[in-house]
Each structure stands twice: as C-alpha cells, then as structure tokens.
Write an enzyme that holds these catalytic residues in place. Structure first.
Site, short mmCIF file in Angstrom:
data_model
loop_
_atom_site.label_atom_id
_atom_site.label_comp_id
_atom_site.label_asym_id
_atom_site.label_seq_id
_atom_site.Cartn_x
_atom_site.Cartn_y
_atom_site.Cartn_z
N ASN A 135 0.82 -1.22 0.00
CA ASN A 135 0.00 0.00 0.00
C ASN A 135 0.85 1.27 0.00
O ASN A 135 0.56 2.22 -0.74
CB ASN A 135 -0.95 0.00 1.20
CG ASN A 135 -1.94 -1.15 1.12
OD1 ASN A 135 -2.02 -1.83 0.11
ND2 ASN A 135 -2.69 -1.36 2.19
N THR A 142 -14.62 38.43 -31.40
CA THR A 142 -15.43 38.03 -30.25
C THR A 142 -16.70 37.46 -30.87
O THR A 142 -17.14 37.92 -31.93
CB THR A 142 -15.78 39.21 -29.32
OG1 THR A 142 -16.54 40.16 -30.06
CG2 THR A 142 -14.56 39.89 -28.74
N HIS A 143 -17.25 36.44 -30.26
CA HIS A 143 -18.41 35.73 -30.82
C HIS A 143 -18.12 35.20 -32.23
O HIS A 143 -19.04 35.05 -33.03
CB HIS A 143 -19.66 36.63 -30.87
CG HIS A 143 -19.90 37.38 -29.61
ND1 HIS A 143 -20.61 36.88 -28.55
CD2 HIS A 143 -19.47 38.61 -29.22
CE1 HIS A 143 -20.64 37.77 -27.57
NE2 HIS A 143 -19.95 38.82 -27.94
N SER A 203 -7.93 12.66 -48.04
CA SER A 203 -9.15 11.87 -47.94
C SER A 203 -8.99 10.66 -48.84
O SER A 203 -8.31 10.71 -49.86
CB SER A 203 -10.33 12.72 -48.39
OG SER A 203 -11.37 11.90 -48.87
N LYS A 256 -8.79 17.08 -50.78
CA LYS A 256 -8.81 17.33 -49.34
C LYS A 256 -7.42 17.36 -48.70
O LYS A 256 -6.53 16.61 -49.04
CB LYS A 256 -9.64 16.25 -48.62
CG LYS A 256 -11.12 16.35 -48.86
CD LYS A 256 -11.73 17.65 -48.33
CE LYS A 256 -11.94 17.63 -46.85
NZ LYS A 256 -12.98 16.71 -46.41
N GLU A 280 -7.60 18.11 -34.98
CA GLU A 280 -8.89 17.51 -34.60
C GLU A 280 -8.70 16.44 -33.54
O GLU A 280 -9.49 16.32 -32.60
CB GLU A 280 -9.58 16.92 -35.84
CG GLU A 280 -10.09 17.99 -36.80
CD GLU A 280 -10.48 17.42 -38.15
OE1 GLU A 280 -11.02 16.31 -38.20
OE2 GLU A 280 -10.24 18.09 -39.16
N1 ARG Z 1 -1.61 -3.39 -7.36
C1 ARG Z 1 -2.07 -2.66 -6.22
C2 ARG Z 1 -2.52 -1.25 -6.66
O1 ARG Z 1 -2.26 -0.90 -7.74
C3 ARG Z 1 -0.99 -2.56 -5.22
C4 ARG Z 1 -1.47 -2.46 -3.82
C5 ARG Z 1 -2.16 -3.66 -3.39
N2 ARG Z 1 -2.37 -3.74 -2.00
C6 ARG Z 1 -3.23 -4.65 -1.52
N3 ARG Z 1 -3.32 -4.72 -0.26
N4 ARG Z 1 -3.94 -5.39 -2.29
O2 ARG Z 1 -3.15 -0.53 -5.96
#
Ligand code: ARG
Length: 436
Positions: free
Chosen positions: A110, A155-156, A277, A283, A290
C-alpha cells in the site's frame, strides 16, 4: 505461481479472478521507480539495524541486476504476477534466495504503490514541463515574427478589432506559462514520501522514514500514515492540471482547424501534419488538430474517472484505487503526445499574412477607433458610438469600407471630422495605439 499471501488462505484463486485482479499489464511501467524505491528501502533497513549490511548489499545488487535485465529486455514481465511489486520481489527471491524475503520488512504494497506512483508522476511532470517549454518557445518565436501582422481579432467569432497574429500567439504563450506553473505547484504537494506508512498504521520497527525519503529525493514525509496510503489527491490535482492544458490546446486546435480552412485561409499547415481523404482528391485535413481536440474529451474523462473512483472510499487503502493508474497514465500520455504534435505542427505552418490583412480590411474592425476619434474631438462616447454605427450602416448600404469614404461624407455625419480621421482608422495605427 504460488501467491505471496499464501498462508492464511490456500493461495489458490480462480484463473479469471487472478487476471481480473492483476495490474502488471499497466503498472509494469513503474518498474524503475519500484526498484529504486526498494533499493532505498534496503539501505534504510540496514542503516536502522533491521537487516545486516551484507544483506542490504545483496538486495541492492540483486535489484540492480533486475533493473539492468528489464532495461535490456533480458528479463520479461510475467503476466501471471499480480503486480509489479510482487513481480520484482519474486524475481529477487528466486535469484538471491532467502535474503530476498527480508526486503518487504517494514513496508506494505500500500505504501509501496503510493511511493511508485508519486515517483513515476514526478518524472512525468518534468517531461511534460519540458514539452510545454518547447511549445512556449514556438509561440514566442511567432509572437516576435508576426508582431506587426494585422489580422481581425474576434469576439463571438465575429470580426471585432484589429490585432496582430503575434498577439494571438502571445495569448497562448501566456496560457501555457500558467499551465507550467500549475504543474510546478502540483509537484510541490506530490513530492512528499508515503513510504514507511506501511499498510495503514505505520510500523513497530524503528525505521528512519526521513532517511529513505531523502534517498529518493522527496522534500518531506507524509506523517499521517492513513493519509499517506489512502489519498490520491496528487493524481486528481495532476489530472485537473492536465485537463486545463488540454482545454487550452483544444481552443488552439479549433482555431488551427478554422484558420486552415478555405473559408479563413489564415494559415497553411505543412503536408507532414495533415492527411488526405480516401475519396476526395482535393482534401487536406487538419486531422492532428482535430485529434488533439478529441483527446481533450479523453483527458477530461480520465480526470472524471479518477474523481469518481476516489469518491466516498473509506480510509485507508481499497482495491478500487488500483484503477487510478490507467487513468492518470492515459492522461499523461495523451498530453505529452498533443504537446509534441503542436510543436511540430506550429513550427512548420505557413502564415498567410496577406489573407489575414485582407480579412482585417473587411468587417469594420476599426469602428471602435472611429468612435474614439470623435471622443477625442469632444463628443461623449455614447454619442460617438451612435454616429460611428450610422457610418458603418451607410458603408454597408453603399458597399464601402470606412477608409473609402470621402471627407465630405464623413462631415455629413459630424462637422468634427477632419483629414486626420484617415490616420485614426488606419489599421496599423489602430494596432500600434493599443500597444502598452
Ligand atoms: N496493485 C495494487 C494497486 O495498484 C498494489 C497495492 C495492493 N495492495 C493490496 N493490499 N492489495 O493498488
């Protein structure tokens, strides 16, 4: 492949669930950041006496070898791995043995994923900043080269007052300068280290978060560990900044498309940046502009998706957040490509100064200056405005421009008109007069 988290559960999941869960197909692009982060982590663990120095050396050596092998293509990503973090750790352990299993001490995926993403985006901000700088240089060059090239300002989308093409280019330069500033500002908040927050509550090991953050070039450490692993406001902020860049580029796209049409003819795009085109031989389409205009919708979509993914998530990490990466990566990739295209397209375009000048001669864009002339002779602006309006109506009826009216005609509208009116309404003088 055995699961890292085998233990509590058998580690056996449904194949479909495995692939649904996996993020390696898109998070593998953060491999450099992941490995650099792990190297710093190993060093920090050794510095704090959590692992032996010799073990850290072994980890660092192994990680560097993985980095080299990934860079050279000798090692390929395993699509069966759950994510880049698991992949690197698994390869490391396979290569160096049990020491590899010590790397994940005092961290979690995490904080690791939050770290990698911040590091990755930090690098990308620098790349985008340099691309914006290149485009600013193109605008600056055009601003100088066409400072006296008269064109109608709108403008516009109605002809309004005379401006120079340089001025129009300068406007985009200013926008992009603010865009670059915004990215720098985003960088300041993004460059704070989440590593060491661990899963959510921090760690019981005596780690040195500041040391690890410094090794990785962060300016500060995110102190609240729940915050460090659970917020993605840096992605939202970057996506917002990128959306603003795209909004500016989409306006430039629209003008590029209009200006290069036969109806305007103000610019001619180089063949290298247009397409033909498949059916209409005549064209020459401004597809690039775009596409940039179209990709603006895509980047806005990425931003909205990020906001929606994060909305209402309880603290701390939730797997929903794995969905952040494809969105922000897509936004970053799109903006980079659009900036590059515009640098190429604008630096090779031909500016049709005569056509601009001719368009400026029509549309009575010096009518405000005509009114200002009368104001200078002592008439209140509202009255001057009305007289000038009557003169314009007269010109339309008699198919003449303001410059073509004789002094006698002018005098019929006000006795205050004199020979100097022609200087007052000369388009170039109109332009110069407004220069501050
Ligand atoms: N692959 C996970 C992500 O992108 C990584 C973290 C995962 N942590 C867990 N406790 N599953 O967020």
């Amino acid at each position: 492949m055995a699961k890292m988290w085998e233990g509590r559960s058998s580690g056996e999941t449904n194949k479909m669930a495995d692939s649904f869960n996996s993020s390696i197909s898109f998070d593998s692009r953060m491999y450099k950041q992941d490995i650099t982060g792990s190297i710093a982590h190993a060093k920090m663990l050794a510095k704090c006496g959590i692992i032996e120095d010799a073990e850290a050396d072994k980890l660092v050596l192994g990680l560097n070898e993985i980095l080299d092998d990934l860079n050279s293509g000798k090692l390929l990503f395993d699509e069966k791995a759950e994510d880049i973090h698991m992949f690197v750790e698994e390869v490391l352990t396979n290569r160096i043995g049990d020491t590899g299993k010590k790397l994940h001490t005092a961290r979690s995926r995490n904080d690791q994923v939050a770290l990698d993403l911040r590091m990755y985006l930090r690098d990308e901000i620098a790349v985008i900043g340099a691309k914006i700088e290149s485009l600013i240089e193109v605008f600056e060059e055009k601003e100088k080269a066409y400072a006296d090239t008269i064109m109608p300002g709108y403008t516009h989308l109605q002809r309004a007052q005379p401006i120079s093409f340089g001025m129009q280019m300068g406007a985009y330069k200013s926008m992009l300068k603010r865009d670059a500033d915004r990215l720098l500002d985003c960088y300041k908040r993004l460059n704070s280290s989440p590593i060491g927050c661990c899963a959510l509550a921090g760690t019981s090991y005596q780690t040195d978060r500041a040391f690890e953050a410094e090794l990785l070039g962060f300016d500060s450490v995110i102190m609240n560990t729940l915050d460090g692993v659970s917020d993605r406001d840096f992605c939202l902020e970057l996506a917002s900044d990128l959306s603003i860049i795209m909004m500016h580029l989409s306006r430039l796209s629209e003008e590029t498309i209009l200006w290069s049409s036969a109806e305007f003819g103000f610019i001619t795009l180089d063949d290298a940046f247009t397409t033909g085109s498949s059916i209409m031989p005549q064209k020459k389409n401004s597809d690039m502009a775009e596409l940039v205009r179209g990709k603006t919708g895509r980047v806005y979509g990425d931003m909205i998706a990020l906001f929606t993914i994060m909305k209402s998530l309880p603290l701390a990490y939730n797997k929903d957040m794995q969905e952040d990466k494809e969105q922000i990566f897509d936004a970053v990739d799109s903006v980079k490509a659009c900036l590059d295209i515009f640098v190429g397209m604008l630096s090779t375009m031909t500016v049709n100064e005569d056509v601009m000048r001719m368009a400026a001669a029509k549309g009575f864009i010096n009518a405000t200056d005509l009114a200002d002339y009368l104001v200078n002779k002592g008439i209140p602006f509202r009255d001057a405005y009305k007289i000038s309006g009557q003169i314009v109506a007269y010109c339309i009826a008699s198919q003449k421009t303001l410059e073509e009216l004789s002094l006698d005609v002018y005098k019929q509208f006000s006795p205050l008109f004199d020979q100097d009116v022609y200087d007052a309404i000369d388009l170039f003088n109109c332009l110069i007069r407004r220069r501050k």
